[in-house]
Design an enzyme around this catalytic site. Sequence first.
Site, short mmCIF file in Angstrom:
data_model
loop_
_atom_site.label_atom_id
_atom_site.label_comp_id
_atom_site.label_asym_id
_atom_site.label_seq_id
_atom_site.Cartn_x
_atom_site.Cartn_y
_atom_site.Cartn_z
N HIS A 1 -1.69 13.22 8.81
CA HIS A 1 -2.95 12.68 9.34
C HIS A 1 -3.40 13.63 10.46
CE1 HIS A 1 -0.56 9.02 8.32
NE2 HIS A 1 -1.68 8.41 8.06
N ASP B 1 -1.53 13.11 13.66
CA ASP B 1 -0.12 13.53 13.73
C ASP B 1 0.03 14.93 14.28
OD1 ASP B 1 0.24 11.27 12.15
OD2 ASP B 1 0.36 12.42 10.29
N GLU C 1 -4.70 4.08 -1.07
CA GLU C 1 -3.32 3.56 -1.03
C GLU C 1 -3.37 2.05 -0.77
OE1 GLU C 1 -0.47 5.92 1.20
OE2 GLU C 1 0.56 4.09 1.82
N GLU D 1 2.62 2.89 -2.95
CA GLU D 1 3.84 2.93 -2.12
C GLU D 1 4.77 1.80 -2.54
OE1 GLU D 1 3.45 3.88 2.05
OE2 GLU D 1 4.82 2.27 2.59
N HIS E 1 4.79 -1.23 -0.25
CA HIS E 1 3.55 -2.01 -0.29
C HIS E 1 3.51 -2.88 -1.56
CE1 HIS E 1 1.31 1.25 2.29
NE2 HIS E 1 2.39 0.79 2.89
N ASP F 1 4.17 6.99 -2.81
CA ASP F 1 4.92 7.03 -1.56
C ASP F 1 6.24 6.33 -1.86
OD1 ASP F 1 2.94 8.31 -0.17
OD2 ASP F 1 2.60 6.71 1.29
N ASP G 1 6.93 -3.85 6.59
CA ASP G 1 6.84 -2.53 5.97
C ASP G 1 7.78 -1.61 6.76
OD1 ASP G 1 5.96 -0.39 4.49
OD2 ASP G 1 4.07 -0.16 5.55
N ASP H 1 9.54 1.01 5.85
CA ASP H 1 9.51 2.44 5.55
C ASP H 1 10.88 3.11 5.56
OD1 ASP H 1 6.76 2.57 5.11
OD2 ASP H 1 6.32 2.89 7.23
N ASP I 1 7.23 8.56 2.63
CA ASP I 1 6.55 7.95 3.79
C ASP I 1 7.61 7.10 4.49
OD1 ASP I 1 4.84 6.86 5.58
OD2 ASP I 1 3.45 6.00 4.12
C1 XLS Z 1 1.07 2.64 6.04
C2 XLS Z 1 0.79 3.67 5.05
C3 XLS Z 1 0.41 5.04 5.63
C4 XLS Z 1 -0.25 5.88 4.58
C5 XLS Z 1 -0.98 7.07 5.13
O1 XLS Z 1 1.67 1.62 5.74
O2 XLS Z 1 1.87 3.77 4.18
O3 XLS Z 1 1.53 5.66 6.17
O4 XLS Z 1 0.66 6.33 3.64
O5 XLS Z 1 -2.01 6.69 5.99
NI NI Z 2 2.16 5.23 2.70
NI NI Z 3 3.31 2.06 4.28
#
Ligand code: XLS
Ligand code: NI
Ligand code: NI
Length: 432
Positions: A98, A101, A229, A265, A268, A293, A304, A306, A336
């Site tokens: 992003h 980032d 996404e 993802e 998600h 993702d 979430d 990750d 991700d």
């Molecule tokens: C957040 C998302 C984010 C996207 C990119 O939950 O996964 O990280 O992948 O903006």
């Molecule tokens: Ni993501």
């Molecule tokens: Ni996410």
Amino acid sequence: MTGYFSDIAPLRFDPESDGLAFRHYDADRIVMGKPLKDHLRFAVAYWHSFVWDGSDPFGGGTFDRPWFPADSMELAKQRADNAFDMFQVLGAPYFCFHDHDVRPEGDSLTENHRRLNEIADVFEHKMEDTGVGLLWGTANLFTHRRFMSGAATNPDPDVFAWCASTVRACMDVTHRLNGENYVLWGGREGYETLLNTDLGQELDHMGRFLSMVVEYKHKIGFKGQILIEPKPQEPSKHQYDYDVATVYGFLKRFGLENEVRVNIEQGHAILAGHSFEHEIALAQTLGIFGSIDMNRNDYQSGWDTDQFPNNVPEVALAYYEILKGGGLTQGGTNFDAKLRRQSLDADDLIAGHAGAMDVCARGFEAAAKMLADDALEQPRRERYAGWTNDAAQQMLKSDLASIAERAEADDLNPQPKSGRQEKLENIVNRYV
Ligand code: XLS
Ligand code: NI
Ligand code: NI
């Protein structure tokens, strides 16, 4: 200057190793006619590995990185140096980022863009030197407080305009760096309460914004895929891009179903009450599958979280659906994923990614084998075999009354057949 990862040698494929190495991911191994690395197309997420400091809602940062807090361009460049060092240790072919980032926030839009472009110059050189590519770029339209009520769905038109400027700058940079995709995750595109929300107007604005993104892509000749996404909740209570089915309905409504695809993802999908493979299979069926993702959630917490993937059977079923639809093509496998906040060290970052790449390689190879052996497709074809005969096909071109008359004349009495789920699960378990 010695880098943060300089004590760690580039990882090699060594099935016998008990140190940092790939035990399963052999990047150059040929599977289904091409090297694994070209099938899997791994990407490192800049934000989780190089920006996040280990903070959670109850406590501050736990990680101590030499480039923190990266609030100056000098530190942002040091961060970029270390990021590319890590990509090389891992042999990762791609990364994703992003705007937020990679550069410190400036005090105006133009200063933000100037800084973004200055870092993009740094990236351009490093990408040339290392051969690392950009899987996708994206704009962070959710962290700063100006986005608290949404980005393109914000009640304030000035925020909509701010987002247009930011997304244009991010698309330009993604295009310049030969990004293969541009992602829009609907960060705060959703709402907390209907009491203050005009849902219809917000959806109209979101549709118009996305149409403008697509128009701009064509205007600048960007060849990458535009990807949405989906996510059902977090940060907002009701996210507009809930899941693949919801996004498809939205794209159809705005006539964008041939222009925009999805980045799915794993975590998600789980939050939306689906399996990862369901979301992938549905997107393939609807013709909007784009990229993944590959990061899981904790199955009990409902957040979430990750985490890096570590479940081969789950990953295998996901890659199975991807392969069945023709593979990742322009998409990739983006991690991700972030460390747990107690995993403090440089080699924790490497181990997290290396383990994930191994899990993906194992799952992918199992999926490829199941497909090559026709292990699941043969029983599936058998299950639908009745539809291959002419009479059955004719029925689909017929009408309700004619079908009814024939069914009654033939005095039909269909007999149920087993769905054989346990047998099929046993077949899968032979491969994973
Ligand atoms: C957040 C998302 C984010 C996207 C990119 O939950 O996964 O990280 O992948 O903006
Ligand atoms: Ni993501
Ligand atoms: Ni996410």
